[in-house]
Write an enzyme that holds these catalytic residues in place. Sequence first.
Site, PDB file in Angstrom:
ATOM      1  CE  LYS A 163      41.323 -94.375  62.586  1.00  0.00           C
ATOM      2  NZ  LYS A 163      40.273 -93.648  63.351  1.00  0.00           N
TER       3      LYS A 163
ATOM      4  CE  LYS B  32      33.838 -91.377  71.450  1.00  0.00           C
ATOM      5  NZ  LYS B  32      35.015 -90.809  72.311  1.00  0.00           N
TER       6      LYS B  32
END
Length: 556
Positions: free
Chosen positions: A519, A210
């Site tokens: 992350k 995405k």
Amino acid sequence: MLIVNIVDPTKLEAWQALKQKAAQFTPNLREWFEQDPQRYQKFSFDAADLHVDLSKNLVDDELVELLTDLARQVDLEGHREAMLRGEHINVTEDRAVLHTALRLPADAQLRVDGQNVVSDVHEELARIYAFANQIRNGERKGVTGKLIKTVVNIGIGGSDLGPVMVYEALKPYASKGMDARYISNIDPQDAAEKLADLNPETTLVLVASKTFTTLETLTNARVVRGWLLDSLRKVDPEVDEAQAVRSHFAAVSTALDKVEAFGIDPQNAFGFWDWVGGRYSVDSAVGTSLAIVFGPDVFREFLAGFHAMDEHFKSAPLEQNVPVLMGLLNVWYTNFLGAHSHAVLPYSQYLHRFPAYLQQLTMESNGKGVRADGSPVTYDTGEVFWGEPGTNGQHAFFQLIHQGTRLIPADFIAFANTKAPYRDGDADMHELFLSNFFAQTRALAFGKTASEVRAEGTDEAIVPARVFAGNRPTTSIMARRLDARTLGELIALYEHITFTQGVVWGIDSFDQWGVELGKQLAKELTPAVGGDESVIDQQDSSTAGLIHYYLEKRDN
Ligand code: F6P
């Protein structure tokens, strides 16, 4: 700005009434079924092509009334309308939430932020179908002139779990000679395994992301591009690099500029929109691998299934609205009866990835500790969803569901027809399989009393160990067969269950900030893992110790 009213549900009358009911609640499914011969008729529903039996839940008429009161008091219907209209109900990201628009028929109209999104959706679908058809009919070939036979989808999370689950579920419908593989993990062993026996000349690589920034996906995409070019050069040393990438790479993203910067031909790039969450995206361009392998007609049926369930969710009265009732029952079990997890048990081997898919859908959506207005919740949210196909699970973890101390509501899913009509002598294998499906929910609901155990002549000392308490809640979901349409309906059912729970809890079910810290830290730690002592020195003793262990133990 909040466009829907977020309330603390514990302050509502219905919540308090449910609390009171829970305090005096003594469910007895044996008695309830004996006293009311209509219980199955009363609590089972048809939603699109799915038949859903809620009667073996810990539910009575009063509970349905209280739960639907709660739904009305949190304005579930208002939130539903706001979502379907395209209002920015994903407040922390200031986005509309419109996966339902992905499956609206072409003649529908939905204007969002001034744009008719339905025509955008169908334009993109037409591009995807044209691309899929060109590959399927051989108009589009690999750079060495061979037909494409395998699609390798590279993506992770919502850009992987949906497509791989559907691919596995619908495998018998794949066009002859075509298959798909899915690479997701940044563990290099994932790509290595999937590429090991792959012919680059007949492979199309689909990079699905995405954001087109995800570390795992972009790393895998670069590695696979290197593998593809190296392997093609072994076949034809003169192969043109740009031409090879153009013939063998396509992409799916909302960030088409980044796709182009990666070197993928914009003609081979398929878009979607920021109003489609990753975990709600399998019916967008993210499903391109499916349109190729199964063909556009199957994909159209898949979308039609989603839409049929959307229509039910949109229009059925709350008291007969299956996703609403299932979502509210989940709230009942979680917040009033103390359940922490929810099992999903498909009696269909083809659905073996369905629980994993649902884990992202439900847990990334509803694993939140603050409401959409930032206020902390004072009650449990998102349950742990888990499961495995039956009958395998029966021989593994069902023991705990039957006799353990925890309440584990479970959804059982089965189909009347099989794609593999084997017989074992006189026995129909599918009938043996389904007998287990029916037996399990019966055993969980009604259990086995001490006198029943004694009547079997059991040694008194082990009677307690052989007693089943019963009253373990289950929902049975059945359909004629597992096909693209019923699968679309099943996915949409769980999307709307998830939505219903999120609205009751007042949370933003469409953001996922909880995955960001990991992350960020992984990026910061990369030099340390490469041996940079100055970065290791900044770590806590556990993290530094583990990195040193790795540095010492790795080969060279
Ligand atoms: O890190 C979580 C997440 O953002 C998921 O929500 C998403 O489905 C996945 O990563 C993959 O993201 P993308 O499709 O942007 O590569």
